[in-house]
Write an enzyme that holds these catalytic residues in place. Sequence first.
Site, mmCIF file in Angstrom:
data_model
loop_
_atom_site.group_PDB
_atom_site.id
_atom_site.type_symbol
_atom_site.label_atom_id
_atom_site.label_comp_id
_atom_site.label_asym_id
_atom_site.label_seq_id
_atom_site.Cartn_x
_atom_site.Cartn_y
_atom_site.Cartn_z
ATOM 1 N N ASP A 1 1.093 -1.476 -0.407
ATOM 2 C CA ASP A 1 0.120 0.341 -0.016
ATOM 3 C C ASP A 1 0.479 1.168 0.391
ATOM 4 O O ASP A 1 1.960 1.241 0.484
ATOM 5 C CB ASP A 1 -1.043 0.585 1.316
ATOM 6 C CG ASP A 1 -2.370 0.680 0.835
ATOM 7 O OD1 ASP A 1 -1.773 1.174 -0.095
ATOM 8 O OD2 ASP A 1 -2.799 1.182 2.031
ATOM 9 N N ARG B 1 -0.636 9.218 -9.637
ATOM 10 C CA ARG B 1 -1.112 7.804 -8.889
ATOM 11 C C ARG B 1 -0.111 5.919 -9.683
ATOM 12 O O ARG B 1 -0.099 5.682 -9.794
ATOM 13 C CB ARG B 1 -2.298 7.191 -8.679
ATOM 14 C CG ARG B 1 -2.648 8.770 -7.682
ATOM 15 C CD ARG B 1 -4.249 8.085 -7.668
ATOM 16 N NE ARG B 1 -4.741 6.689 -6.678
ATOM 17 C CZ ARG B 1 -4.091 6.683 -5.747
ATOM 18 N NH1 ARG B 1 -3.487 7.189 -5.149
ATOM 19 N NH2 ARG B 1 -4.437 4.822 -5.632
ATOM 20 N N ASN C 1 -10.871 -2.272 -5.380
ATOM 21 C CA ASN C 1 -9.899 -1.224 -5.924
ATOM 22 C C ASN C 1 -11.011 -1.172 -7.922
ATOM 23 O O ASN C 1 -10.365 -0.794 -8.962
ATOM 24 C CB ASN C 1 -8.659 -1.798 -6.213
ATOM 25 C CG ASN C 1 -7.654 -1.819 -4.957
ATOM 26 O OD1 ASN C 1 -7.286 -2.555 -4.992
ATOM 27 N ND2 ASN C 1 -8.341 -0.693 -4.206
HETATM 28 C C1 IPE Z 1 -5.731 -2.721 -0.543
HETATM 29 O O1 IPE Z 1 -5.063 -1.208 -0.175
HETATM 30 C C2 IPE Z 1 -5.717 -3.101 -1.222
HETATM 31 C C3 IPE Z 1 -4.319 -3.520 -2.048
HETATM 32 C C4 IPE Z 1 -2.835 -3.335 -1.366
HETATM 33 C C5 IPE Z 1 -4.674 -4.455 -3.405
HETATM 34 P P1 IPE Z 1 -7.076 -0.698 -0.424
HETATM 35 O O2 IPE Z 1 -5.112 1.068 -0.506
HETATM 36 O O3 IPE Z 1 -7.231 -0.456 -1.614
HETATM 37 O O4 IPE Z 1 -6.778 -0.240 0.980
HETATM 38 P P2 IPE Z 1 -7.568 1.236 1.640
HETATM 39 O O5 IPE Z 1 -8.675 1.794 0.941
HETATM 40 O O6 IPE Z 1 -6.449 2.499 2.691
HETATM 41 O O7 IPE Z 1 -7.948 0.281 2.442
HETATM 42 C C1 IPE Z 2 -1.122 0.459 -3.716
HETATM 43 O O1 IPE Z 2 -1.442 1.319 -3.409
HETATM 44 C C2 IPE Z 2 -2.379 -0.065 -4.777
HETATM 45 C C3 IPE Z 2 -3.095 -1.127 -4.706
HETATM 46 C C4 IPE Z 2 -4.350 -0.407 -4.332
HETATM 47 C C5 IPE Z 2 -3.449 -1.350 -5.661
HETATM 48 P P1 IPE Z 2 -2.500 2.368 -2.948
HETATM 49 O O2 IPE Z 2 -2.722 3.002 -4.889
HETATM 50 O O3 IPE Z 2 -4.227 2.424 -2.952
HETATM 51 O O4 IPE Z 2 -1.600 3.956 -3.092
HETATM 52 P P2 IPE Z 2 -2.172 4.720 -2.218
HETATM 53 O O5 IPE Z 2 -3.237 4.690 -0.778
HETATM 54 O O6 IPE Z 2 -3.396 5.538 -1.902
HETATM 55 O O7 IPE Z 2 -1.085 6.296 -1.802
HETATM 56 MG MG MG Z 3 -4.197 2.292 -0.747
#
Ligand code: IPE
Ligand code: IPE
Ligand code: MG
Length: 254
Positions: free
Chosen positions: A26, A39, A74
């Site tokens: 994450d 992103r 996601n």
């Molecule tokens: C969890 O991360 C899912 C993955 C790393 C694939 P998210 O970024 O989607 O989770 P939340 O929204 O912070 O709970």
């Molecule tokens: C994790 O990073 C990757 C996925 C969930 C696919 P994020 O995209 O959730 O990054 P943040 O949490 O918004 O920084």
């Molecule tokens: Mg995230």
Amino acid sequence: MEPSTDTLASQIDPQKVPRHVAVIMDGNGRWAKKKGNSRIFGHKNGVEAVRQTVEAAAELGVRYLTLYAFSTENWNRPALEVSALMSLLMEAIGQEMDKLMRNQIRLLTIGDTEALPDNVRSKLRAAIEKTSANQGMRLVLALSYSARWELAQAARAIALKASQGLLDPERVDQRTVEEHLATAGMPDPELMIRTSGERRVSNFLLWQLAYAELAFVDKLWPDFRKEDFHAALLDYQGRERRFGLTSEQLEKKA
Ligand code: IPE
Ligand code: IPE
Ligand code: MG
């Protein structure tokens, strides 16, 4: 001075390496935002962290490494981000195939892969097939995965079998449930690592993490390196896992 990677790695007890480590990767978006970038740029830079984690786990003799790459939730992100993530996944599999073969790593997935675009599914299927005889670490990608999806589909499969007379409803127990999870046949993760400082599970392996040790790392995923994996393992090895017993009971058993 920060201890070097080697110092950390050399402190790890090879007898107490977890069989299964699960990782919530994450923080890609925040990493990119801090750099004034999109992103998607963050996701691209997360690939190196995946490489380092896979290498570190395989070197230590971890048997199963599960990476949460894309959750059911996601799918609700902006379409452009979702398609960029799918392309990145395809690209990364293509690039890493040789390395997986060289290192005897077997690729597996858990999740609702039916929901993935056709090109991603066929690429994945080919990679899974090609690595299927590899005897080294199992690299499990959680894709279009959520624990509630997994538990619901397990319940559905069990109910269906019961209705067809293939299974006695009176005999449904924990083992029956386990056998119908996407992770059937895999040991539960002893250690779950989440980066980015968030302290939540986000619908990941809710059943399997029942007794996992949780390690929350503040670094954002693109900054995660081998030494961070080593540090998490060392921290894990310093913990007492009691499984509901008392310390005294554990001492007697040891
Ligand atoms: C969890 O991360 C899912 C993955 C790393 C694939 P998210 O970024 O989607 O989770 P939340 O929204 O912070 O709970
Ligand atoms: C994790 O990073 C990757 C996925 C969930 C696919 P994020 O995209 O959730 O990054 P943040 O949490 O918004 O920084
Ligand atoms: Mg995230």
